[in-house]
Design an enzyme around this catalytic site. Structure first.
Site, PDB file in Angstrom:
ATOM      1  CD  GLU A 104      -3.072  -1.176  -0.090  1.00 37.20           C
ATOM      2  OE1 GLU A 104      -3.256   0.181   0.068  1.00 37.20           O
ATOM      3  OE2 GLU A 104      -3.696  -2.160  -0.175  1.00 37.20           O
ATOM      4  CB  SER A 379     -34.541 -23.069 -25.409  1.00 36.74           C
ATOM      5  OG  SER A 379     -34.548 -23.828 -26.561  1.00 36.74           O
TER       6      SER A 379
END
Length: 951
Positions: A104, A379
């Site tokens: 960081e 489908s």
């Protein structure tokens, strides 16, 4: 005077020649602007700094809890208020601090709160890629932002963040700031702060026990805590851990050898077996987290103290979670632990998410099948890529004819697309093709409308395509297009909302701690015409009433929906099972599938559970709610069409009702021509008949002016029933070996193309010999029974002879009936009645002829009197009763035999009718939905292509 004037002019010219050069003037202007801008910026920065919030020590110690409100504005959850253990700096091991700093803020212990080197790199990146593309926040700045500011990418906030970071560094030590940071961060899985995260993931309350690999995991989690959750995504977390270890090596926190040893560790072996307790409504809250993070860049609902207005219906959410949790009360019994499910419930009118089912027996933070990942839709893609686009762009009708004549051959390939039944129906309507989910019809429609139009239509409904291209097999849900239950529900919702689409949303508004509000409700737009939405809906209504989706139907609700399955590429067995459907109030999309513990796809055990989930959820949320039917817009017209006409034609006045169907057309595109197929044929002319005594035959002749017909010849004898003799294409016929009597003949012209296209009959009569009266047979099985409780005599008989009526006489009183039975009332007690039945001819030579009478007697019991009590004559009455009953029983038996024969001839056995009715009323047995397949070899475009619509 002139001399002075001239010298002044000369002096002016001299001054002009001594003016500054142009470049100096430009530099002067630029410098002036810079000074002015600098003054302005200084003033603006001064203002931003002056208006920055104070460093409140209380806010530094813990994160804000965010409040979540439901659709009615009632609080249903708080995030960040619990599940937090504070850690002191002295408890933090060096390996964890090194991992956090390397990841960081590498110069954390040396900078004054801001890192000028990082700022310089971020400025360059922001100029090249846009403001906010790269941050330069130090750990100190992150503490400031999470404690006092909002995560927006605004210059004013970044200035305030830097200023407050400098102030924070002056008031607190580096160790205190690091302690604040590690206690504030959200690590996913409901864990706030590094100490709680260590316990949640590794079961370690003592941070000094953390290994290098574990420290790297904790240091890497805060960037994307949900995505990197090692419980759910160990592979993704391993990549992130590798990044952290690489940074630690780069900044001399560990050696390459140490890092490599940590990389070899199996992450799942580090994790505790105790998973976090399930958070109520977690699947929905995950969507809220995702939405806020995406729409408010940098916002964290777990730490920023937000008030979030959501769309959740907690009753619906609780019922969905109940259906996805194993219990004895659950009406759905899942086949095994590998069975997975995800579903989404939307408001059809607004697109608001009312409930999310993320999976079965979910724990907090687990994989959310409703919103994460994506699967082939099977489908359920057909309305999105075939039928919807074809109606929208080509304005086809629901009657539109498609030739399902054979398997579809994919151009340039030896692969074919077949129907799951491996059979073909020939010409079918678009409605039939969608209801039966015929694959060949879907791909042909896709070709008719074009891939570009199909792609644009689906994209307008939120679908995405790799390489921005829709391929042929996408039309049956086995191509490259994939979706989630949330995405599919959003697309289907538009069909139920008159074609209006907006992105499904869980958050309407967010309030920040400083009182600022942000509206996150997405805008709506027309994705299709209202005629497309209605016509697709009307066809999908038939899917759930008579097609593949009957298992999802909810009685009494106007409902539309579509099933879908996909196949495993290696075995062809069914894999994903879908159902998406909607009413005017709610839209639901359900996915089910199976995965092994190793996350390997398995064949699905029950494709119908997706429909069960839909039916149960829709039933629950629709009770006590008025659900209006879908309203047909003025752009759609209903038209009666003659079945089989292609192009569609209006029925003629002669078209049989069985050949007329009602279909939907886009207004202005309905048929105008009338079919001639069933026009009544002209009758034959000059029909005559002549008896030939020499060979005992009748010769019929007639004329007909027309072609392509045959002639049906019918006859009746002596007024009897008209019966068909034969058919011929000639215009004459000879009937041989005739008997004496009166013959009536009919000749009807019948079309060779359609047997239902017929002319009116032409009639002639021929008499052979002298018309003789025939004797009528007597009735059979005559029986009479006195029904004491009703006070009537029930008389029955059977008859097998020429048409007749029946004269019934009872003790001199006569009545004529057409039926084969009569009830005689008013019978006098103690009397014996003689009942006689005589047939009387009705037609032809038998008209008025009387047949032989038949008779039967019945005794009427005397009424009881005080002088003759019942028990006084008990034995005698019993004997007489037995005798009479015996006789009546015999008569009844004879009558039954006669009735049996008559009923057999006339086909009117009431028992048979009852059996037929019971059979016809039996509930239909729904076939299990088949899978979609492509004939081997498998799909051309992707390895997981199905071919058939499941149905």
């Amino acid at each position: 005077m002139a001399e002075n004037s001239q010298s002044r002019t000369a002096r002016r010219k001299q001054k002009k020649t001594k003016k500054k050069p142009l470049w100096k003037r430009i530099v002067f202007i630029i410098l002036s602007l810079i000074v002015l801008i600098g003054i302005g910026m200084t003033a603006l920065i001064t203002y931003w700094i002056a208006t920055a919030p104070d460093l409140d020590p209380e806010k530094l110690q813990s994160a804000y809890a965010s409040t979540l409100l439901d659709q009615s504005g009632e609080e249903f959850a708080q995030l960040g208020a619990e599940n937090r253990d504070k850690v002191e700096y002295e408890e933090l091991p060096e390996v964890l601090i090194d991992a956090v700093i390397a990841t960081e803020d590498a110069r954390f212990f040396s900078h004054p709160g801001i890192d000028l080197r990082r700022i310089g790199g971020a400025v360059i990146a922001n100029f090249t890629s846009g403001f906010g593309s790269q941050g330069a926040s130090t750990i100190t700045q992150q503490v400031v932002e999470k404690s006092f500011l909002t995560p927006e990418k605004k210059l004013s906030l970044k200035v305030q963040e830097a200023w407050l970071a400098l102030q924070l560094e002056r008031q607190y030590s580096k160790e205190q700031i690091m302690e604040m940071y590690l206690n504030k961060i959200y690590y996913g899985a409901g864990a706030y702060g590094v100490k709680k995260a260590s316990e949640t993931y590794f079961g370690k309350e003592d941070l000094s026990e953390l290994t290098l690999a574990e420290a790297a995991i904790l240091a890497g989690l805060p960037q994307r805590p949900s995505a990197y959750n090692p419980f759910e995504n160990p592979d993704l977390m391993h990549d992130r851990m590798d990044t952290v270890l690489t940074l630690m090596v780069r900044h001399d926190k560990v050696t390459e050898q140490q890092a490599e040893e940590a990389r070899q560790v199996d992450i799942t072996s580090l994790l505790t077996e105790e998973r976090p307790e399930s958070r109520q409504y977690d699947a929905f809250i995950q969507k809220v987290e995702q939405e806020v993070s995406e729409k408010l860049d940098g916002a964290d609902i777990n730490t920023d103290g937000l008030t979030i207005h959501t769309t959740i219906d907690t009753n619906a959410q609780e019922y969905v979670e109940f259906l996805l949790t194993d219990s004895e009360e659950n009406p759905i019994q899942y086949p095994n632990e590998n069975f997975k499910a995800g579903l989404t419930v939307l408001d059809t009118n607004s697109g608001a998410i009312r409930a999310i089912g993320g999976g079965r027996n979910r724990d907090t933070g687990q994989y959310n099948y409703a919103i994460q990942g994506s699967m082939q839709p099977g489908s359920t893609a057909k309305p999105l890529l075939a039928y919807g686009p074809a109606i929208e762009y080509n304005k086809i009708s629901t009657y539109h004819q498609i030739n399902d004549d054979k398997p579809y051959e994919i151009a340039g390939s030896d692969k074919v697309i077949n129907n799951v039944t491996r059979s073909h129906s020939g010409w079918v309507t678009a409605r039939q093709a969608l209801v039966q989910s015929i694959n060949v019809a879907a791909v042909k429609l896709f070709e008719e409308v074009g891939s570009e139009n199909a792609k644009e239509f689906a994209k307008n409904l939120g679908m995405t395509f790799p390489d921005d291209q829709a391929i042929l097999t996408d039309s049956i849900g086995g191509g490259t297009m994939q979706t989630t239950p949330l995405g599919l529900a959003g697309a289907y919702r538009a069909f139920g909302n008159e074609g209006i689409y907006n992105e499904p949303y869980a958050v309407t508004k967010v309030e920040f701690p400083d009182g600022r509000e942000v509206d996150l409700t997405p805008e709506s737009e027309a994705a299709m015409s209202d005629y497309t939405a209605y016509m697709v809906t009307d066809m999908l209504k038939d899917v759930v009433t008579e097609g593949t989706g009957t298992r999802a139907n909810v009685s009494g609700l106007p409902l539309a929906g579509k099933t879908g399955t996909t196949n495993l590429p290696d075995t062809g067995e069914a894999a994903d099972s879908w159902f998406a459907g909607y009413t005017t109030n709610y839209t639901i999309a359900v996915w089910t599938g199976e995965y092994s513990e190793e996350n390997k796809r398995l064949p699905i055990s029950d494709t119908g559970i997706s429909r069960d989930l839909f039916r149960l959820v829709m039933t629950e949320i629709s009770k006590d709610v008025e659900t209006p039917d879908f309203e047909r817009p003025s752009s759609v017209v209903e038209v009666d069409v003659e079945r089989g006409s292609n192009p569609p034609a209006l029925p003629s006045s002669y078209t049989p009702s069985s050949q007329i169907i009602t279909e939907l057309f886009v207004k202005g595109n309905e048929p105008s021509s009338t079919s001639e197929k069933f026009d009544k044929l002209d009758p034959v002319t000059n029909l005559s008949g002549k008896y030939n005594e020499e060979d005992n035959s009748i010769n019929l002749t007639w004329n007909y002016n027309g072609n392509n017909v045959n002639f049906e010849v019918r006859a009746s004898v002596n007024g009897g029933e008209m019966q068909t003799l034969s058919s011929t294409e000639e215009q004459s016929m000879t009937i041989s070996d005739v008997e004496s009597g009166e013959y009536q003949f009919q000749v009807i012209a019948v079309s060779n193309d359609d047997s239902e296209s017929r002319s009116d009959p032409a009639t002639t009569t021929v008499t052979v010999g002298e018309a003789e009266e025939e004797s009528l047979p007597a009735v059979e099985g005559l029986s009479a029974e006195y029904l004491g409780d009703q006070g009537i005599i029930d008389v029955n008989w059977s008859y097998n002879g020429p048409p007749a009526i029946f004269e019934v006489s009872a003790n001199g009183q006569t009545q004529t009936v057409e039926s084969q039975g009569i009830e005689i009332s008013g019978a006098a007690p103690g009397q014996t009645y003689t009942i006689q039945v005589t047939p009387i001819g009705q037609r032809g030579n038998n008209e008025g002829v009387r047949g032989e009478p038949a008779s039967v007697q019945v005794d009427i019991p005397a009424e009881d009197t005080p002088e003759n009590p019942d028990d006084g004559n008990e034995n005698e009455n019993n004997e007489n009763g037995n005798d009479n009953n015996g006789n009546n029983g015999n008569d009844g038996n004879n009558g039954n035999e006669g009735n049996e024969g008559n009923n057999g001839n006339n086909g009117e056995n009431p028992n048979n009718e009852e059996n037929d009715e019971e059979e016809s009323n039996a509930p239909p047995q729904e076939e299990e939905e088949p899978s979609e397949e492509v004939n081997e070899p498998e799909q051309p475009e992707t390895p997981e292509e199905p071919s058939d619509g499941e149905e």
